[in-house]
Write a protein that holds these residues in place. Structure first.
Motif, mmCIF file in Angstrom:
data_model
loop_
_atom_site.group_PDB
_atom_site.id
_atom_site.type_symbol
_atom_site.label_atom_id
_atom_site.label_comp_id
_atom_site.label_asym_id
_atom_site.label_seq_id
_atom_site.Cartn_x
_atom_site.Cartn_y
_atom_site.Cartn_z
ATOM 1 N N ALA A 115 102.491 -19.520 46.032
ATOM 2 C CA ALA A 115 101.294 -19.252 46.838
ATOM 3 C C ALA A 115 100.048 -19.804 46.156
ATOM 4 N N ILE A 116 99.954 -19.632 44.846
ATOM 5 C CA ILE A 116 98.810 -20.166 44.100
ATOM 6 C C ILE A 116 98.785 -21.683 44.200
ATOM 7 N N GLN A 117 99.960 -22.302 44.130
ATOM 8 C CA GLN A 117 100.027 -23.758 44.266
ATOM 9 C C GLN A 117 99.568 -24.193 45.656
ATOM 10 N N ARG A 118 99.963 -23.459 46.688
ATOM 11 C CA ARG A 118 99.531 -23.782 48.059
ATOM 12 C C ARG A 118 98.013 -23.669 48.174
ATOM 13 N N LEU A 119 97.450 -22.634 47.550
ATOM 14 C CA LEU A 119 95.996 -22.465 47.583
ATOM 15 C C LEU A 119 95.300 -23.648 46.919
ATOM 16 N N HIS A 120 95.799 -24.066 45.761
ATOM 17 C CA HIS A 120 95.210 -25.205 45.071
ATOM 18 C C HIS A 120 95.305 -26.471 45.916
ATOM 19 N N GLN A 121 96.391 -26.634 46.637
ATOM 20 C CA GLN A 121 96.544 -27.801 47.500
ATOM 21 C C GLN A 121 95.523 -27.785 48.629
ATOM 22 N N ILE A 122 95.235 -26.603 49.152
ATOM 23 C CA ILE A 122 94.239 -26.477 50.217
ATOM 24 C C ILE A 122 92.871 -26.937 49.729
ATOM 25 N N VAL A 123 92.435 -26.393 48.597
ATOM 26 C CA VAL A 123 91.092 -26.737 48.121
ATOM 27 C C VAL A 123 91.026 -28.198 47.664
ATOM 28 N N GLU A 124 92.122 -28.711 47.125
ATOM 29 C CA GLU A 124 92.132 -30.119 46.707
ATOM 30 C C GLU A 124 92.013 -31.044 47.916
ATOM 31 N N ARG A 125 92.705 -30.713 49.012
ATOM 32 C CA ARG A 125 92.593 -31.522 50.227
ATOM 33 C C ARG A 125 91.156 -31.520 50.737
ATOM 34 N N CYS A 126 90.539 -30.351 50.728
ATOM 35 C CA CYS A 126 89.162 -30.247 51.214
ATOM 36 C C CYS A 126 88.189 -30.978 50.295
ATOM 37 N N GLU A 127 88.424 -30.903 48.998
ATOM 38 C CA GLU A 127 87.546 -31.582 48.046
ATOM 39 C C GLU A 127 87.641 -33.096 48.174
ATOM 40 N N LYS A 128 88.812 -33.609 48.506
ATOM 41 C CA LYS A 128 88.996 -35.055 48.634
ATOM 42 C C LYS A 128 88.206 -35.623 49.811
ATOM 43 N N ARG A 129 88.038 -34.825 50.858
ATOM 44 C CA ARG A 129 87.272 -35.285 52.011
ATOM 45 C C ARG A 129 85.908 -34.593 52.039
ATOM 46 N N LEU A 137 78.341 -26.536 50.114
ATOM 47 C CA LEU A 137 78.300 -25.405 51.038
ATOM 48 C C LEU A 137 79.209 -25.642 52.242
ATOM 49 N N GLN A 138 79.188 -26.854 52.777
ATOM 50 C CA GLN A 138 80.088 -27.166 53.878
ATOM 51 C C GLN A 138 81.545 -27.197 53.396
ATOM 52 N N LEU A 139 81.735 -27.648 52.173
ATOM 53 C CA LEU A 139 83.079 -27.635 51.584
ATOM 54 C C LEU A 139 83.634 -26.216 51.563
ATOM 55 N N LEU A 140 82.810 -25.251 51.195
ATOM 56 C CA LEU A 140 83.231 -23.856 51.166
ATOM 57 C C LEU A 140 83.614 -23.377 52.561
ATOM 58 N N VAL A 141 82.802 -23.725 53.547
ATOM 59 C CA VAL A 141 83.098 -23.346 54.931
ATOM 60 C C VAL A 141 84.434 -23.950 55.365
ATOM 61 N N ASP A 142 84.604 -25.246 55.111
ATOM 62 C CA ASP A 142 85.827 -25.942 55.531
ATOM 63 C C ASP A 142 87.060 -25.377 54.845
ATOM 64 N N ALA A 143 86.948 -25.124 53.540
ATOM 65 C CA ALA A 143 88.096 -24.599 52.799
ATOM 66 C C ALA A 143 88.466 -23.199 53.299
ATOM 67 N N GLY A 144 87.470 -22.413 53.648
ATOM 68 C CA GLY A 144 87.746 -21.091 54.205
ATOM 69 C C GLY A 144 88.525 -21.185 55.503
ATOM 70 N N HIS A 145 88.122 -22.106 56.366
ATOM 71 C CA HIS A 145 88.847 -22.289 57.630
ATOM 72 C C HIS A 145 90.269 -22.777 57.384
ATOM 73 N N GLU A 146 90.418 -23.690 56.436
ATOM 74 C CA GLU A 146 91.757 -24.186 56.111
ATOM 75 C C GLU A 146 92.625 -23.057 55.559
ATOM 76 N N LEU A 147 92.046 -22.229 54.718
ATOM 77 C CA LEU A 147 92.789 -21.100 54.162
ATOM 78 C C LEU A 147 93.246 -20.157 55.267
#
Length: 205
Positions: A64-78, A85-95
């Motif tokens: 689960a921790i690995q999945r979480l890291h993958q989520i934030v890494e995907r969002c950080e790449k784009r 601030l928008q990155l935080l919003v996007d990552a929250g939606h992805e989560l």
């Protein structure tokens, strides 16, 4: 090589089956016998990979921790135009989306809040809270937050909102939605953002 691939498949099947049971039933009511049956493997195979239920829960949490890291890494790449601030919003939606779709990620969040689960299994929620706070710190350093806005307080609010959505979703999956989190951001962004020009509460992805 074939044996190694079979072992990896078996291990992954056990983690997936355990995640479903832990999330649906809770840690204490879930049995290794039931998990092995759901995974389609023998009890012997389960104990070969995971000698105890704690070991299996730890593996689910690590995944689960690995999945979480993958989520934030995907969002950080784009990285969106709205910056951190928008990155935080996007990552929250992805989560939130992945909490609805991914049983392993969902089980990690459930296990951490399960009173029957032994300590030391892992803390996926803590990883999320730390990332939220670090991202808000970046937003503050970039001048994206209003003067006087507390990074710690906003991080706590975001954390409570996302974890609360997940917990409410255990009884009613309608809570786990982009609409729910968007309402939170529509309320919060005008109060914390120095400028809302490129910010989208509904997310940009």
């Amino acid at each position: 090589m074939v044996k190694q691939e079979r072992a990896v498949r078996t291990r992954n099947a056990l983690i997936a089956a355990a995640a479903e049971d832990f999330s649906r039933l809770g840690y204490s009511p879930s049995s290794l016998l039931s998990i092995s049956r759901h995974a389609g493997v023998t009890s012997g195979a389960l104990h070969f990979h995971f000698p105890t239920k704690v070991a299996l829960a730890s593996a689910v949490m690590a995944a689960a921790i690995q999945r979480l890291h993958q989520i934030v890494e995907r969002c950080e790449k784009r990285m969106p135009p709205g910056g951190a601030l928008q990155l935080l919003v996007d990552a929250g939606h992805e989560l939130v989306q992945q909490l609805r779709e991914d049983a392993v990620l969902r089980a990690g969040f459930d296990l951490e809040g399960d009173p029957g689960c032994p300590r030391g299994v892992g803390e996926v929620r803590r990883h999320w809270h730390q990332w939220v706070q670090a991202t808000l710190q970046c937003a503050e350093e970039a001048g994206q937050l209003r003067p006087g806005v507390s990074v710690e307080q906003v991080a706590s609010a975001v954390f409570v909102c996302t974890v609360g959505i997940q917990m409410l979703g255990r009884r009613d999956t309608q809570w786990v939605s982009r609409r729910t989190l968007s309402r939170f951001w529509y309320l919060v962004l005008p109060r914390i953002a120095a400028g809302e020009g490129d910010l989208d509460a509904a997310g940009t992805c």
